[in-house]
Design a protein around this motif. Sequence first.
Motif, mmCIF file in Angstrom:
data_model
loop_
_atom_site.group_PDB
_atom_site.id
_atom_site.type_symbol
_atom_site.label_atom_id
_atom_site.label_comp_id
_atom_site.label_asym_id
_atom_site.label_seq_id
_atom_site.Cartn_x
_atom_site.Cartn_y
_atom_site.Cartn_z
ATOM 1 N N ASP A 116 -12.077 -1.019 -35.039
ATOM 2 C CA ASP A 116 -11.373 0.184 -34.574
ATOM 3 C C ASP A 116 -12.140 0.763 -33.388
ATOM 4 N N LEU A 117 -11.491 0.802 -32.234
ATOM 5 C CA LEU A 117 -12.170 1.210 -30.999
ATOM 6 C C LEU A 117 -12.058 2.704 -30.676
ATOM 7 N N LEU B 123 -7.432 0.062 -13.733
ATOM 8 C CA LEU B 123 -7.790 1.032 -14.770
ATOM 9 C C LEU B 123 -7.165 2.410 -14.566
ATOM 10 N N LYS B 124 -6.436 2.603 -13.502
ATOM 11 C CA LYS B 124 -5.871 3.922 -13.195
ATOM 12 C C LYS B 124 -5.015 4.514 -14.314
ATOM 13 N N PRO B 125 -4.283 3.699 -15.077
ATOM 14 C CA PRO B 125 -3.479 4.286 -16.170
ATOM 15 C C PRO B 125 -4.306 4.824 -17.335
ATOM 16 N N TYR B 126 -5.623 4.547 -17.335
ATOM 17 C CA TYR B 126 -6.452 4.912 -18.481
ATOM 18 C C TYR B 126 -7.506 5.939 -18.072
ATOM 19 N N PRO B 127 -7.287 7.225 -18.380
ATOM 20 C CA PRO B 127 -8.206 8.281 -17.945
ATOM 21 C C PRO B 127 -9.596 8.182 -18.567
ATOM 22 N N ASN B 128 -9.710 7.467 -19.671
ATOM 23 C CA ASN B 128 -11.000 7.326 -20.356
ATOM 24 C C ASN B 128 -11.804 6.129 -19.856
ATOM 25 N N ALA B 129 -11.275 5.462 -18.824
ATOM 26 C CA ALA B 129 -11.899 4.217 -18.358
ATOM 27 C C ALA B 129 -12.320 4.314 -16.894
ATOM 28 N N TYR C 78 -7.345 -4.313 -22.789
ATOM 29 C CA TYR C 78 -7.244 -3.977 -24.214
ATOM 30 C C TYR C 78 -8.352 -2.998 -24.595
ATOM 31 N N LEU C 79 -9.562 -3.262 -24.126
ATOM 32 C CA LEU C 79 -10.683 -2.377 -24.401
ATOM 33 C C LEU C 79 -10.484 -1.009 -23.755
ATOM 34 N N ALA C 80 -10.028 -1.004 -22.515
ATOM 35 C CA ALA C 80 -9.815 0.257 -21.787
ATOM 36 C C ALA C 80 -8.747 1.109 -22.459
ATOM 37 N N GLU C 81 -7.715 0.473 -22.936
ATOM 38 C CA GLU C 81 -6.602 1.200 -23.547
ATOM 39 C C GLU C 81 -6.940 1.776 -24.914
ATOM 40 N N ASN C 82 -7.787 1.083 -25.665
ATOM 41 C CA ASN C 82 -7.970 1.450 -27.069
ATOM 42 C C ASN C 82 -9.296 2.136 -27.397
ATOM 43 N N SER C 83 -10.255 2.120 -26.482
ATOM 44 C CA SER C 83 -11.566 2.698 -26.787
ATOM 45 C C SER C 83 -11.625 4.187 -26.457
ATOM 46 N N LYS C 84 -12.617 4.859 -27.029
ATOM 47 C CA LYS C 84 -12.843 6.274 -26.727
ATOM 48 C C LYS C 84 -13.243 6.433 -25.267
ATOM 49 N N SER C 85 -14.137 5.547 -24.807
ATOM 50 C CA SER C 85 -14.498 5.507 -23.389
ATOM 51 C C SER C 85 -14.871 4.076 -23.028
ATOM 52 N N TYR C 86 -14.557 3.722 -21.801
ATOM 53 C CA TYR C 86 -14.748 2.347 -21.333
ATOM 54 C C TYR C 86 -15.412 2.358 -19.972
#
Length: 268
Positions: free
Chosen positions: A61-62, A106-112, A81-89
């Motif tokens: 669980d990421l 990575l632009k779609p993922y604010p945590n990455a 997959y990591l960028a989308e599902n982790s708390k931070s990448y």
Amino acid sequence: MKTTQEILETNKKQKEFYNNFKQNFFTKLWAKFRNGILNKTRKNIGVSNQTYDLHRVWFGDLKDKKVLDLGCFSGNALSMYLAENSKSYLGIDLSDVAISKLSDRLKPYPNAKAEAIDFLSDEFTERNFDLVYAYGVLHHFPSTDILINRLNEIMSDNASIISYDPLETSWPVKLVRILYRPFQSDADWEWPFTKETIQKYHNAFDVIERRGILGKSKWVFVVNFLPISEERKKKIGQKWHQQDWEKSAVSDYALYKCMHLTMLMKKK
């Protein structure tokens, strides 16, 4: 034994290499073999999908994990997959050209985020990673001891490392590499795992699970010359691969026959 400063200097050349891909004839030939015949073999007998599926299981669980995607270039098969599902990448690589491409992805993922930086340099100050994903990366470090110390520095308690690297423990592969190495463009940062390297990781971390790839199944290309159906050839390759997959998890003898190794390791 190379010092950290010597490795940092070598990495400047490595950065230039991956920014421009100035390969000589022999390196291009090896890359064509590796990315052509070997990748086709892995795909046909299900190696690639099985490896990526296993890595997803190992990720767990990421949602509460801080992830480092080490040496990810412009993104490997599981970076998104990591960028989308982790708390931070954080994806890092020496190549600023590759990182620029990854940043766009990575632009779609604010945590990455992605950063062009040397993992061993003082400029890399991020710490407390819960997961380090190192696909095809750890063998780029000539000093396993320096790398292990750095990994321990940046990992949180109970953190995991997932690796995938080439081996130099099978005599046919070792012979080919010995003959090829004097002509290799990227020899300064290509150090396939030896038995000693593997043992160092076992000593430094808790190896929870490991799998060897392309042991007996590396000979499936010989089967392709037999006058049998394509379906039969595929089934033979799949059977041999599964034997490699299962036996290498528990037997050093079986593992050392393989061309690649993937491991799930935990910080002690």
